[in-house]
Design a protein around this motif. Structure first.
Motif, PDB file in Angstrom:
ATOM      1  N   THR A 223      35.640 -19.126 -63.131  1.00 25.65           N
ATOM      2  CA  THR A 223      35.001 -17.974 -63.749  1.00 25.65           C
ATOM      3  C   THR A 223      33.491 -18.025 -63.548  1.00 25.65           C
ATOM      4  O   THR A 223      32.844 -19.021 -63.885  1.00 25.65           O
ATOM      5  N   GLY A 224      32.947 -16.984 -62.961  1.00 25.31           N
ATOM      6  CA  GLY A 224      31.515 -16.913 -62.725  1.00 25.31           C
ATOM      7  C   GLY A 224      31.033 -17.654 -61.486  1.00 25.31           C
ATOM      8  O   GLY A 224      29.824 -17.694 -61.219  1.00 25.31           O
ATOM      9  N   HIS A 225      31.951 -18.255 -60.755  1.00 22.87           N
ATOM     10  CA  HIS A 225      31.580 -19.002 -59.542  1.00 22.87           C
ATOM     11  C   HIS A 225      32.601 -18.671 -58.472  1.00 22.87           C
ATOM     12  O   HIS A 225      33.734 -19.161 -58.490  1.00 22.87           O
ATOM     13  N   ASN A 226      32.191 -17.822 -57.516  1.00 22.35           N
ATOM     14  CA  ASN A 226      33.123 -17.340 -56.506  1.00 22.35           C
ATOM     15  C   ASN A 226      32.510 -17.398 -55.112  1.00 22.35           C
ATOM     16  O   ASN A 226      32.152 -16.370 -54.527  1.00 22.35           O
ATOM     17  N   PRO A 227      32.363 -18.600 -54.559  1.00 20.11           N
ATOM     18  CA  PRO A 227      31.841 -18.713 -53.190  1.00 20.11           C
ATOM     19  C   PRO A 227      32.834 -18.154 -52.188  1.00 20.11           C
ATOM     20  O   PRO A 227      34.042 -18.075 -52.455  1.00 20.11           O
ATOM     21  N   ASP A 228      32.316 -17.760 -51.015  1.00 24.09           N
ATOM     22  CA  ASP A 228      33.210 -17.297 -49.954  1.00 24.09           C
ATOM     23  C   ASP A 228      33.299 -18.283 -48.797  1.00 24.09           C
ATOM     24  O   ASP A 228      34.092 -18.096 -47.873  1.00 24.09           O
ATOM     25  N   ARG A 229      32.464 -19.333 -48.835  1.00 25.77           N
ATOM     26  CA  ARG A 229      32.559 -20.381 -47.837  1.00 25.77           C
ATOM     27  C   ARG A 229      31.915 -21.641 -48.377  1.00 25.77           C
ATOM     28  O   ARG A 229      31.173 -21.600 -49.372  1.00 25.77           O
ATOM     29  N   LEU A 230      32.229 -22.738 -47.751  1.00 28.93           N
ATOM     30  CA  LEU A 230      31.536 -23.978 -48.069  1.00 28.93           C
ATOM     31  C   LEU A 230      31.123 -24.660 -46.776  1.00 28.93           C
ATOM     32  O   LEU A 230      31.605 -24.323 -45.696  1.00 28.93           O
TER      33      LEU A 230
END
Length: 240
Positions: free
Chosen positions: A47-54
Protein backbone atom coordinates in the motif's frame (compact mmCIF):
# COMPACT_ATOMS: atom_id res chain seq x y z
CA UNK A 1 39.44 -14.13 -2.20
CA UNK A 2 35.89 -12.85 -1.75
CA UNK A 3 33.81 -14.92 0.67
CA UNK A 4 31.16 -16.77 -1.32
CA UNK A 5 28.32 -15.63 0.93
CA UNK A 6 28.90 -11.99 -0.08
CA UNK A 7 28.29 -12.85 -3.73
CA UNK A 8 24.81 -14.25 -3.03
CA UNK A 9 23.32 -10.87 -2.13
CA UNK A 10 22.03 -8.23 -4.53
CA UNK A 11 21.43 -4.54 -3.83
CA UNK A 12 17.99 -3.54 -5.09
CA UNK A 13 16.61 -0.12 -5.92
CA UNK A 14 12.98 0.36 -6.91
CA UNK A 15 11.66 2.88 -9.42
CA UNK A 16 8.39 4.33 -10.67
CA UNK A 17 9.46 5.08 -14.23
CA UNK A 18 12.55 7.27 -13.69
CA UNK A 19 11.78 8.19 -10.07
CA UNK A 20 13.91 6.42 -7.46
CA UNK A 21 11.72 5.10 -4.64
CA UNK A 22 13.50 2.83 -2.17
CA UNK A 23 16.49 0.56 -1.63
CA UNK A 24 16.32 -3.01 -0.41
CA UNK A 25 18.16 -6.33 -0.37
CA UNK A 26 17.76 -9.58 -2.23
CA UNK A 27 19.64 -12.74 -3.13
CA UNK A 28 19.97 -15.39 -5.82
CA UNK A 29 18.34 -18.83 -5.74
CA UNK A 30 18.93 -21.46 -8.41
CA UNK A 31 16.77 -24.47 -9.15
CA UNK A 32 16.86 -26.82 -12.14
CA UNK A 33 19.11 -24.45 -14.12
CA UNK A 34 16.68 -21.56 -13.55
CA UNK A 35 17.85 -18.47 -11.67
CA UNK A 36 15.63 -16.42 -9.39
CA UNK A 37 15.97 -13.15 -7.53
CA UNK A 38 14.44 -13.34 -4.04
CA UNK A 39 13.35 -10.40 -1.91
CA UNK A 40 10.48 -9.33 0.34
CA UNK A 41 7.08 -8.99 -1.29
CA UNK A 42 6.60 -5.53 0.23
CA UNK A 43 9.65 -4.38 -1.75
CA UNK A 44 7.82 -4.88 -5.05
CA UNK A 45 4.30 -3.97 -3.94
CA UNK A 46 2.50 -2.70 -0.87
CA UNK A 47 0.00 0.00 0.00
CA UNK A 48 1.42 3.34 -1.08
CA UNK A 49 4.46 1.75 -2.74
CA UNK A 50 4.00 0.63 -6.33
CA UNK A 51 7.24 0.52 -8.33
CA UNK A 52 7.13 -0.59 -11.95
CA UNK A 53 10.72 -1.82 -12.11
CA UNK A 54 13.71 -2.55 -9.98
CA UNK A 55 17.40 -2.46 -10.61
CA UNK A 56 20.14 -4.71 -9.26
CA UNK A 57 23.88 -4.13 -9.26
CA UNK A 58 25.84 -6.92 -10.94
CA UNK A 59 29.55 -7.70 -10.72
CA UNK A 60 31.04 -8.24 -14.17
CA UNK A 61 34.73 -9.03 -13.55
CA UNK A 62 35.91 -11.74 -11.17
CA UNK A 63 39.40 -10.24 -11.21
CA UNK A 64 38.22 -6.74 -10.31
CA UNK A 65 35.19 -6.51 -8.04
CA UNK A 66 35.05 -2.75 -8.56
CA UNK A 67 33.59 -3.37 -12.01
CA UNK A 68 29.81 -3.57 -12.00
CA UNK A 69 26.77 -2.62 -14.01
CA UNK A 70 23.11 -1.96 -13.31
CA UNK A 71 20.53 -4.45 -14.57
CA UNK A 72 16.93 -3.28 -14.85
CA UNK A 73 14.06 -5.72 -14.22
CA UNK A 74 10.48 -4.75 -15.14
CA UNK A 75 7.90 -5.76 -12.55
CA UNK A 76 4.99 -5.93 -14.99
CA UNK A 77 4.47 -7.44 -18.41
CA UNK A 78 1.30 -6.80 -20.41
CA UNK A 79 -0.20 -5.27 -17.29
CA UNK A 80 0.45 -8.32 -15.12
CA UNK A 81 2.99 -8.65 -12.32
CA UNK A 82 5.89 -10.97 -13.12
CA UNK A 83 6.89 -11.80 -9.57
CA UNK A 84 5.66 -14.83 -7.70
CA UNK A 85 4.20 -14.61 -4.22
CA UNK A 86 2.31 -16.93 -1.93
CA UNK A 87 -0.40 -17.05 0.70
CA UNK A 88 -0.98 -19.37 3.60
CA UNK A 89 -3.83 -19.78 6.06
CA UNK A 90 -3.07 -16.46 7.74
CA UNK A 91 -2.63 -14.30 4.64
CA UNK A 92 0.21 -13.07 2.43
CA UNK A 93 3.72 -14.45 2.82
CA UNK A 94 6.17 -11.54 2.68
CA UNK A 95 8.45 -13.17 0.10
CA UNK A 96 8.61 -12.58 -3.66
CA UNK A 97 10.69 -14.24 -6.37
CA UNK A 98 11.37 -13.09 -9.91
CA UNK A 99 12.74 -15.50 -12.50
CA UNK A 100 15.68 -13.94 -14.32
CA UNK A 101 16.29 -14.37 -18.04
CA UNK A 102 19.80 -15.80 -18.10
CA UNK A 103 20.26 -14.84 -21.74
CA UNK A 104 19.77 -11.16 -20.84
CA UNK A 105 22.31 -11.20 -18.02
CA UNK A 106 25.95 -10.28 -18.70
CA UNK A 107 27.94 -13.37 -19.67
CA UNK A 108 30.66 -12.33 -17.23
CA UNK A 109 28.27 -11.93 -14.27
CA UNK A 110 29.93 -12.89 -10.96
CA UNK A 111 27.55 -14.28 -8.35
CA UNK A 112 26.74 -17.23 -6.11
CA UNK A 113 23.27 -18.73 -5.73
CA UNK A 114 21.63 -20.79 -3.02
CA UNK A 115 20.10 -24.07 -4.17
CA UNK A 116 17.56 -26.48 -2.66
CA UNK A 117 20.45 -28.27 -0.93
CA UNK A 118 21.01 -25.13 1.16
CA UNK A 119 17.53 -25.48 2.69
CA UNK A 120 18.39 -28.73 4.46
CA UNK A 121 19.28 -28.58 8.16
CA UNK A 122 19.24 -30.68 11.32
CA UNK A 123 17.39 -29.90 14.55
CA UNK A 124 20.72 -29.37 16.31
CA UNK A 125 21.76 -26.73 13.80
CA UNK A 126 18.57 -24.71 14.14
CA UNK A 127 18.16 -24.46 17.91
CA UNK A 128 17.04 -21.32 19.69
CA UNK A 129 20.04 -19.12 20.52
CA UNK A 130 22.21 -20.38 17.66
CA UNK A 131 24.16 -17.81 15.64
CA UNK A 132 22.98 -16.49 12.28
CA UNK A 133 24.13 -13.98 9.69
CA UNK A 134 21.95 -11.47 7.83
CA UNK A 135 23.59 -10.45 4.55
CA UNK A 136 22.35 -7.23 2.99
CA UNK A 137 22.34 -3.49 2.56
CA UNK A 138 21.00 -1.70 5.67
CA UNK A 139 19.94 1.84 4.74
CA UNK A 140 21.58 1.07 1.39
CA UNK A 141 24.98 0.98 3.11
CA UNK A 142 27.63 -1.16 1.42
CA UNK A 143 31.18 -1.20 0.10
CA UNK A 144 30.68 1.38 -2.64
CA UNK A 145 34.04 0.56 -4.25
CA UNK A 146 33.62 -3.20 -4.51
CA UNK A 147 29.79 -3.19 -4.46
CA UNK A 148 29.55 -5.78 -1.70
CA UNK A 149 27.03 -6.14 1.13
CA UNK A 150 27.68 -6.09 4.86
CA UNK A 151 26.80 -8.77 7.39
CA UNK A 152 24.87 -8.45 10.64
CA UNK A 153 25.20 -10.97 13.46
CA UNK A 154 21.93 -12.48 14.68
CA UNK A 155 20.59 -15.33 16.79
CA UNK A 156 17.51 -17.52 16.52
CA UNK A 157 15.09 -15.90 18.98
CA UNK A 158 12.05 -18.22 18.81
CA UNK A 159 11.54 -21.96 18.55
CA UNK A 160 12.70 -22.81 15.04
CA UNK A 161 10.16 -24.84 13.09
CA UNK A 162 7.18 -23.33 14.90
CA UNK A 163 5.18 -20.59 13.22
CA UNK A 164 5.57 -17.65 15.59
CA UNK A 165 2.06 -16.57 16.64
CA UNK A 166 0.75 -18.72 13.81
CA UNK A 167 2.65 -16.79 11.12
CA UNK A 168 5.07 -18.38 8.65
CA UNK A 169 8.17 -16.90 10.21
CA UNK A 170 10.57 -17.28 13.12
CA UNK A 171 12.21 -14.49 15.11
CA UNK A 172 15.79 -13.35 14.91
CA UNK A 173 17.57 -11.12 17.39
CA UNK A 174 19.65 -8.65 15.38
CA UNK A 175 20.25 -4.98 14.80
CA UNK A 176 18.60 -4.23 11.47
CA UNK A 177 17.51 -1.19 9.47
CA UNK A 178 15.40 -0.23 6.51
CA UNK A 179 16.98 -1.46 3.30
CA UNK A 180 17.80 -4.92 4.58
CA UNK A 181 14.34 -6.31 3.77
CA UNK A 182 14.75 -9.36 1.55
CA UNK A 183 18.18 -10.31 2.88
CA UNK A 184 19.08 -13.98 3.33
CA UNK A 185 19.26 -15.22 6.93
CA UNK A 186 21.88 -17.95 7.02
CA UNK A 187 23.90 -20.20 9.29
CA UNK A 188 27.46 -21.33 8.69
CA UNK A 189 27.89 -25.07 8.28
CA UNK A 190 30.92 -27.31 7.58
CA UNK A 191 32.15 -27.53 4.02
CA UNK A 192 30.25 -30.07 1.95
CA UNK A 193 30.55 -31.07 -1.68
CA UNK A 194 26.77 -30.91 -1.93
CA UNK A 195 26.84 -27.21 -1.08
CA UNK A 196 29.21 -26.35 -3.91
CA UNK A 197 31.62 -24.08 -2.06
CA UNK A 198 28.83 -22.11 -0.36
CA UNK A 199 28.89 -23.62 3.15
CA UNK A 200 25.76 -21.99 4.56
CA UNK A 201 22.26 -23.11 5.40
CA UNK A 202 19.55 -20.76 4.16
CA UNK A 203 17.04 -20.58 7.00
CA UNK A 204 15.00 -17.49 6.26
CA UNK A 205 14.29 -14.26 4.41
CA UNK A 206 14.44 -11.13 6.55
CA UNK A 207 11.20 -9.16 6.42
CA UNK A 208 10.76 -6.52 9.10
CA UNK A 209 11.52 -5.40 12.62
CA UNK A 210 8.99 -6.09 15.35
CA UNK A 211 7.99 -3.66 18.05
CA UNK A 212 5.53 -3.41 20.91
CA UNK A 213 2.73 -0.91 20.49
CA UNK A 214 2.70 -0.08 24.17
CA UNK A 215 6.43 0.66 24.32
CA UNK A 216 7.33 3.97 25.95
CA UNK A 217 9.46 5.63 23.27
CA UNK A 218 11.40 7.57 25.91
CA UNK A 219 11.85 4.90 28.60
CA UNK A 220 12.10 1.67 26.59
CA UNK A 221 14.59 0.63 23.94
CA UNK A 222 13.37 -0.87 20.68
CA UNK A 223 12.62 -4.57 20.92
CA UNK A 224 15.39 -5.57 18.53
CA UNK A 225 13.55 -8.62 17.18
CA UNK A 226 12.84 -9.36 13.54
CA UNK A 227 10.60 -11.52 11.35
CA UNK A 228 12.38 -14.04 9.13
CA UNK A 229 10.07 -15.99 6.84
CA UNK A 230 10.96 -19.66 6.57
CA UNK A 231 13.07 -20.19 3.45
CA UNK A 232 11.37 -23.44 2.47
CA UNK A 233 8.63 -21.30 0.86
CA UNK A 234 11.12 -20.95 -2.02
CA UNK A 235 10.44 -24.52 -3.04
CA UNK A 236 6.80 -23.58 -3.63
CA UNK A 237 7.54 -20.27 -5.31
CA UNK A 238 10.10 -21.72 -7.74
CA UNK A 239 8.07 -24.71 -8.95
CA UNK A 240 8.03 -25.00 -12.74
Amino acid sequence: MIESILLTAARLTTFAQSTLLTSASGFYFERDERLFLVTSRHVVSETGHNPDRLEIEIHTNAENMAESTGFSIPLYQNGKSIWRQAQDGTGDVDVAVIELDRSALPASMVYRAFKPEHLEYSEEQAEVGNSLLVVGFPLGFHDTLHHLPVVRQATIASSFGLRFQGQGYFLSDARTHRGISGAPVVMRTPESAALGGLPYILLGIHSARLDVGTRDLHADEALGLNCSWYADILMTLTEN
